[in-house]
Every structure is written in C-alpha cells, then in structure tokens.
Design a protein around this motif. Structure first.
Motif, PDB file in Angstrom:
ATOM      1  N   GLN A 241      29.888 -28.496  -4.923  1.00  0.00           N
ATOM      2  CA  GLN A 241      29.564 -28.843  -3.540  1.00  0.00           C
ATOM      3  C   GLN A 241      28.959 -30.236  -3.525  1.00  0.00           C
TER       4      GLN A 241
ATOM      5  N   GLY B 214      27.852 -23.479   2.851  1.00  0.00           N
ATOM      6  CA  GLY B 214      27.683 -23.607   1.417  1.00  0.00           C
ATOM      7  C   GLY B 214      27.393 -22.266   0.771  1.00  0.00           C
TER       8      GLY B 214
ATOM      9  N   PHE C 263      26.645 -19.443  -2.319  1.00  0.00           N
ATOM     10  CA  PHE C 263      25.704 -19.276  -3.413  1.00  0.00           C
ATOM     11  C   PHE C 263      26.338 -19.705  -4.741  1.00  0.00           C
TER      12      PHE C 263
ATOM     13  N   ARG D  75      25.823 -28.324  -7.217  1.00  0.00           N
ATOM     14  CA  ARG D  75      25.626 -29.286  -6.136  1.00  0.00           C
ATOM     15  C   ARG D  75      25.424 -30.719  -6.645  1.00  0.00           C
TER      16      ARG D  75
ATOM     17  N   HIS E 220      23.259 -24.142  -6.038  1.00  0.00           N
ATOM     18  CA  HIS E 220      22.824 -23.656  -4.732  1.00  0.00           C
ATOM     19  C   HIS E 220      22.318 -22.218  -4.869  1.00  0.00           C
ATOM     20  N   SER E 221      21.069 -21.983  -4.500  1.00  0.00           N
ATOM     21  CA  SER E 221      20.435 -20.679  -4.745  1.00  0.00           C
ATOM     22  C   SER E 221      20.438 -19.772  -3.522  1.00  0.00           C
TER      23      SER E 221
ATOM     24  N   ASP F  51      24.374 -20.660   3.046  1.00  0.00           N
ATOM     25  CA  ASP F  51      24.130 -21.435   4.261  1.00  0.00           C
ATOM     26  C   ASP F  51      24.877 -20.823   5.445  1.00  0.00           C
TER      27      ASP F  51
ATOM     28  N   ASN G 180      12.591 -27.097   0.553  1.00  0.00           N
ATOM     29  CA  ASN G 180      13.023 -25.998   1.420  1.00  0.00           C
ATOM     30  C   ASN G 180      12.622 -26.172   2.878  1.00  0.00           C
TER      31      ASN G 180
ATOM     32  N   HIS H  65      19.372 -21.838   5.494  1.00  0.00           N
ATOM     33  CA  HIS H  65      19.574 -21.498   4.079  1.00  0.00           C
ATOM     34  C   HIS H  65      18.903 -20.153   3.853  1.00  0.00           C
TER      35      HIS H  65
ATOM     36  N   SER I 236      18.226 -17.011   1.240  1.00  0.00           N
ATOM     37  CA  SER I 236      18.228 -16.606  -0.159  1.00  0.00           C
ATOM     38  C   SER I 236      17.782 -15.161  -0.292  1.00  0.00           C
TER      39      SER I 236
END
Length: 283
Positions: free
Chosen positions: A110, A164, A166, A170, A180-181, A184, A210, A261, A263
C-alpha cells in the motif's frame, strides 16, 4: 482426565490436517496465518464441565463455548514465524501443549502520500513522544479482563466502503513503514463511529500516529481500537453498548484523509478485523 487429554490431542490433530476449521456463526473465520485468528477445538462441554484455560506465547487466550464445544480463539501476531507453534491448555489439573501450524501469507503493498512530512521524518521530540506512546499502547493491548462471555460477532463501526486492508506493507512517500495493523473504512469527516460490540472503554487519548483514539475492552483479551477520530464521545471506564456512538470520523494523527482506522486486538496481537465480520458482510 487422561482420556480427555488423549481425545483433545486427537481432535486438534484432525482439525489441523483433515477437517475444515471451525467457522460457526458468532466465531471469527479461522485463518492460521500471521495476523490471523486460529480457532482450535478443545473438547465437548458435556465431557469437560469446567472451562479450559489456554495461553499462547505466555499470554492468556480467549476460550468460549460454541455448539457444545469448548474452543480457543487465538490471535496470531503479524510477525509470527510460519512454523509449528504450541498452545498451552489446562484441563483441570492436567496441562497439555497442543501443536498448530501457522502458514505464510503474502500481504499486498500500500502506497500512501502525505503532504505533512513531519509525520514521516520525525523530529527528536516527536520521535521521543511516539516511542512513549507505542510503549503505552503495547501495555494496553495486553490488558486482560475476565468476563462471563465475549461477543465475537463484531459489527463494522462506521458506514462506508472498506479501504486499506489489514497487513498491507505500507510505504509513506516511498518509505517503507510497519504493516497496516487495522482496516480502513472510507467515511466522511464527522460521520458517526460506533462500538463494534459491548464493552468497557479502556482508554481515550490523542496519539502522534493514531490521532484521537478510543480503546474498547470487550473482555477476555478482545480489544478494539478506533483511530484518527475528529471527536471522542466516551471516557475511560465507561460501559458502552454494541452499536453505541463513541466518536466521529476524522483525520487526526498520521492520515492522508478522513477515514476510520479500526483495529482488533486478541491476546495482545493485532489481527485482521474482517475475520470478525459476518460472512455476508465480508468483502
């Protein structure tokens, strides 16, 4: 008890090498890859009256009952090495190590362009702040609260298309950064963000990367994060309902535009949130 332990070993062996892994309603989809979730059967609830306990990499693991079976729901860290691993399980006074396989997965790349290069080339002060916050977040991720039950059938916390994914490798302005954790959700600034399941607000804060973030503890090692918020509408220690508004979509922290975002943390590991969405809602 010896018979139960023997049966448990046989059941796990079958689930790993012959039968499809569990994917019942209410459980996340099982995916034995780095950043995935491994759903391991532990035996019948009728044969094992007391709920088993389980640990992975010295951290407690969520165990729940599903369709007459005890199952361990294990979060697999993104940096897991794709080899055989072991889950420690305690059945009464007996302890057994259950082997399971983590398989490799090639996540996509990404590329993100940021006009604010201060979020990429950090000043000494910003770097020190970011390191302090990362340490604090790591502690929050390992938080454990015993709960009678945990709702694993999560809802998407904001309306919008998924962006985006997981695990993506990136690149910010061409420079590689950590994978990416989260997941999106494309949503306009000011759109509502809701809790994916009932729980207790573990923390609210404004972080360098964040931005404005809410942590919700759902019990037994399941925690969700909602990042880059424009506004946070809850406080630490507050009980929230599934679907209750906890904030508004924004662009705070390191973000190229307004979005949420989202998680999911399980036994301290950041895992793929899409595995927790009902099959008809996965894209």
């Amino acid at each position: 008890m010896h018979t139960l332990v023997t049966s448990l070993r046989r059941l796990v062996s079958l689930s790993l090498f012959a039968l499809p892994l569990l994917a019942h309603a209410g459980l996340p989809a099982s995916s034995n890859v780095p950043g995935g979730v491994m759903v391991l059967p532990l035996g019948s609830t009728s044969a094992i009256a007391d709920k088993p306990q389980a640990w992975f990499q010295d951290l407690p693991v969520l165990v729940t009952a599903d369709e007459g079976q005890w199952v361990a729901v294990v979060g697999l860290p993104l940096d897991s090495i794709p080899v055989m691993h072991e889950l420690k399980v305690q059945l009464g006074h007996e302890t057994v190590m259950l082997p399971f396989d983590i398989r490799p997965k090639a996540y996509p790349e990404q590329y993100v362009t940021l006009k604010d290069t201060s979020k990429i080339e950090l000043s000494p002060a910003d770097l020190a702040r970011a390191e302090r916050e990362i340490a604090a977040i790591t502690t929050l991720k390992q938080h454990w609260r015993d709960a009678p039950d945990t709702d694993l059938d999560l809802i998407q916390p904001a309306k919008g298309d998924l962006g985006g994914r997981f695990g993506a490798r990136r690149f910010f302005n061409g420079q590689m950064r950590k994978p990416h954790s989260g997941l999106d959700v494309r949503a306009g600034s000011g759109k509502p963000v809701v809790a994916s399941a009932a729980g207790v607000v573990l923390a609210v804060d404004d972080y360098f990367f964040n931005g404005k973030t809410v942590f919700v503890d759902h019990g037994n090692g399941l925690i969700t994060l909602y990042c880059h918020l424009k506004r946070m509408d809850v406080k630490a220690g507050q009980t929230v309902r599934k679907g209750q508004r906890i904030g508004l979509v924004g662009q705070t922290g390191r973000a190229s535009g307004p979005h949420l975002h989202w998680s999911v943390v399980l036994n301290g590991a950041m895992v793929d949130p899409e595995l927790f969405l009902a099959a008809e809602r996965r894209q």
